[in-house]
Design an enzyme around this catalytic site. Structure first.
Site, PDB file in Angstrom:
ATOM      1  N   ASP A 538      -3.088  41.985  12.701  1.00  0.00           N
ATOM      2  CA  ASP A 538      -4.121  41.979  13.730  1.00  0.00           C
ATOM      3  C   ASP A 538      -3.501  41.430  15.015  1.00  0.00           C
ATOM      4  OD1 ASP A 538      -6.296  41.483  15.391  1.00  0.00           O
ATOM      5  OD2 ASP A 538      -7.607  40.827  13.754  1.00  0.00           O
ATOM      6  N   HIS A 539      -3.358  42.314  16.009  1.00  0.00           N
ATOM      7  CA  HIS A 539      -2.646  41.914  17.223  1.00  0.00           C
ATOM      8  C   HIS A 539      -3.431  40.908  18.064  1.00  0.00           C
ATOM      9  CE1 HIS A 539       0.704  42.043  19.732  1.00  0.00           C
ATOM     10  NE2 HIS A 539       0.751  43.310  20.064  1.00  0.00           N
ATOM     11  N   ARG A 540      -4.708  40.686  17.766  1.00  0.00           N
ATOM     12  CA  ARG A 540      -5.465  39.652  18.472  1.00  0.00           C
ATOM     13  C   ARG A 540      -5.009  38.255  18.059  1.00  0.00           C
ATOM     14  NH1 ARG A 540     -11.371  41.331  16.644  1.00  0.00           N
ATOM     15  NH2 ARG A 540     -10.204  41.322  14.693  1.00  0.00           N
ATOM     16  N   ILE A 542      -1.858  37.786  15.933  1.00  0.00           N
ATOM     17  CA  ILE A 542      -0.413  37.736  15.674  1.00  0.00           C
ATOM     18  C   ILE A 542       0.306  38.624  16.678  1.00  0.00           C
ATOM     19  CG2 ILE A 542       1.382  38.269  13.964  1.00  0.00           C
ATOM     20  CD1 ILE A 542      -0.904  37.868  11.836  1.00  0.00           C
TER      21      ILE A 542
END
Length: 566
Positions: A538-540, A542
């Site tokens: 999850d780019h939010r 990591i």
């Protein structure tokens, strides 16, 4: 002498400070006890602050965007009784006599004297003086604000102080009132326009006397409830296509519906409007659950979940894309092209399909692909199985992967977290889920407290859970509480793939089939057993660098499992 009474913010619960998003009355207004004065909003809810006493508003101490807390003074009012005395005194009567002889209607008459009488004067002057321009007043520190709602139409009869448009900055929304009454002859703004102090909003002419007879009741309704200011006569006079051309890159375009009447833009705070824009949700299709039908962030989330769950009810690919502003799913009669065999989706596929769809749409996925040398680890696995052949416990590579993942979660704790609103919840336990393929679909049993279990214990528990899943006997408790999931296709094939994150987790590891590859050892190429690793995150939560380090660390552990003890 008149006495000023301070109206303060009462107990607002656990919130230290809340933001003012609406000021519902102005200086000069006459208010009653318990009448709503301002609307405030926290990150979780909005609420209206009522008056603790009635009277005439003498000064407003807050404005939209201010932060207030319990005890903050928001208004100063002249109490109702004091107002009567001060109004009666110039007539030459004593305060006590005035209180006894004054008719009951005088309170409402006085209430109108500060605002209604000037409005009437303006209306009369306009009636004889011709058209009048209504401009944007002082809007504070904002240079320009965007028009997000036009609440009246050409032909409407308006009153002084009636709300005409709603504007929004990046911090707050506010309604712009009319400085004079009359009949709207021309609107100078439309939804999406930028306005500043002095920008002309509308041109009005004359007072209520010039309005057509059928329009008078509508005008009265508009004065009482501006949010419904849309008379049938004015609807025909308003060109609907005026909103449609704003298909430019306006941030409010997603909120607009060309079929909406003036004054019917959904009631929502700036933060909720922004949240809806980010998700591509048309707020006109969302039902509000807050005070006065205000749309909350939870309402937007529920709308998205309902839209994403639609395929589960109508079959895979049966979602009506119109629910999210997309083209509707094509309806095809497949029997026209040949014989078919229609079978309903299994219950597991219906549930997992809807969840996977939601997760893919709502979570910004990124996948990091890497490889690990498991030559020595595979030799250890074979040795363990040979030694424990009589125990009936078969050790798979997945058991080693679970232990390696636990070590990775301890070294990189953001992978063992979950998003909860604006908070990141770091877990102090290590429950690892693994995808199990069953005749009815995919399920994810969870190995609880994997950090406290050895390889053989994990392998045994995996075998038991997998059997329960295949037999359809696995319970919901066996699939709850996971921190991180592993999806292994090693026994089937593939080189890399993009696994979908199992919310509310923030990462998932995909493992493909291992294969022997020539690896240069500095002197020569030697055959090594290589396994592909696909880490979706999850780019939010990591970033890419952390994901690369996590995957590389797993590779180091799998290449030399002795590192697990360090």
């Amino acid at each position: 002498m008149s006495k000023l009474v301070e109206i303060k913010v009462p107990d607002i619960g656990d919130f230290k400070e809340v933001e003012v998003i609406e000021v519902l009355v102005a200086a000069g207004d006459t208010i009653k006890a318990e009448q709503s004065l301002i609307t405030v909003e926290s990150d979780k809810a909005s609420m209206e602050i009522p008056a603790s006493a009635g009277g005439v508003v003498k000064s407003v101490k807050v404005k939209v965007g201010d932060k207030v807390a319990e005890g903050t003074v928001i208004f100063e009012i002249e109490a109702a009784d004091e107002q009567k005395d001060s109004a009666a005194a110039p007539a030459g009567e004593s305060k006590s006599a005035a209180a006894e002889s004054k008719p009951a209607e005088s309170k409402s008459d006085e209430a109108k004297s500060d605002k209604a009488a000037p409005a009437a004067d303006k209306g009369e002057s306009q009636q004889s003086g011709g058209p009048s321009e209504i401009a944007v007043p002082d809007i504070g520190d904002f240079k320009e604000v965007e028009v997000i709602e036009v609440m009246v139409a050409v032909g409407d009869t308006i009153k002084a102080e009636q709300s005409l448009i709603t504007v929004e900055s990046d911090k707050a929304s506010m309604e712009i009132p009319a400085s004079a009454g009359g009949v709207v002859k021309e609107l100078k703004v439309k939804v999406g326009d930028k306005v500043a102090k002095g920008s002309v909003i509308a041109i009005v002419e004359g007072g209520a006397g010039e309005a057509p007879a059928p329009a008078k009741p509508a005008a009265a309704d508009q004065g009482a409830k501006p949010a419904q200011a849309a008379a049938p006569a004015s609807q025909a006079a308003t060109p609907a296509p005026e909103v449609a051309p704003t298909a430019k890159a306006s941030p409010t375009a997603v909120l607009e519906d060309p079929n909406l009447k003036p004054g019917q833009l959904p009631h929502a705070s700036p933060s909720v409007r922004k949240f809806a824009r980010e998700l591509g949700v048309n707020l006109s299709k969302v039902k509000g659950s807050g005070p006065k039908d205000r749309i909350t962030a939870d309402d937007v989330r529920a709308f998205v979940k309902q839209a994403l769950a639609a395929p589960a009810a109508s079959g895979a690919g049966g979602a009506d894309g119109a629910a999210l502003g997309l083209l509707p799913w094509p309806k095809i009669d497949f029997t026209k092209f040949g014989p078919i065999d229609a079978k309903p989706l299994s219950r597991i596929k219906k549930i997992s399909g809807a969840n996977l769809h939601r997760n893919w749409v709502m979570i910004p996925h990124v996948t990091n692909n890497d490889e690990a040398d498991i030559t020595d680890l595979e030799a250890l696995r074979v040795t363990l199985n040979n030694e424990n052949e009589k125990s009936g416990v078969k050790v798979t590579m997945l058991a080693f992967l679970i232990k390696a993942v636990v070590a990775g979660l301890k070294k990189f704790p953001e992978f063992n977290a979950s998003l909860d609103g604006d908070q990141l919840i770091y877990k102090q336990y290590y429950h690892i889920g693994f995808a199990a393929d069953t005749p009815n679909g995919l399920v994810v049993p969870v190995i609880r407290d994997a950090d406290k279990k050895g390889i053989l214990e994990i392998a045994k528990e995996m075998g038991e859970l997998s059997k329960k899943a295949r037999d359809g006997k696995i319970s919901p408790a066996d699939m709850q509480g996971g921190c991180f999931s592993i999806s292994s296709l090693g026994g089937i094939g593939g080189t890399h793939f993009t696994p979908i994150i199992n919310a509310p987790e923030v990462a998932i590891l995909g493992v493909s089939r291992s294969a022997h590859k020539p690896v240069w050892d500095g002197k020569q190429f030697v055959p090594r057993l290589i396994v592909p690793l696909s880490l979706s995150y999850d780019h939010r939560v990591i970033d890419g660098a952390a994901a690369a380090r996590f995957n590389a660390y797993l590779g180091q552990l799998l290449a030399d499992f002795r590192r697990i003890a360090l």
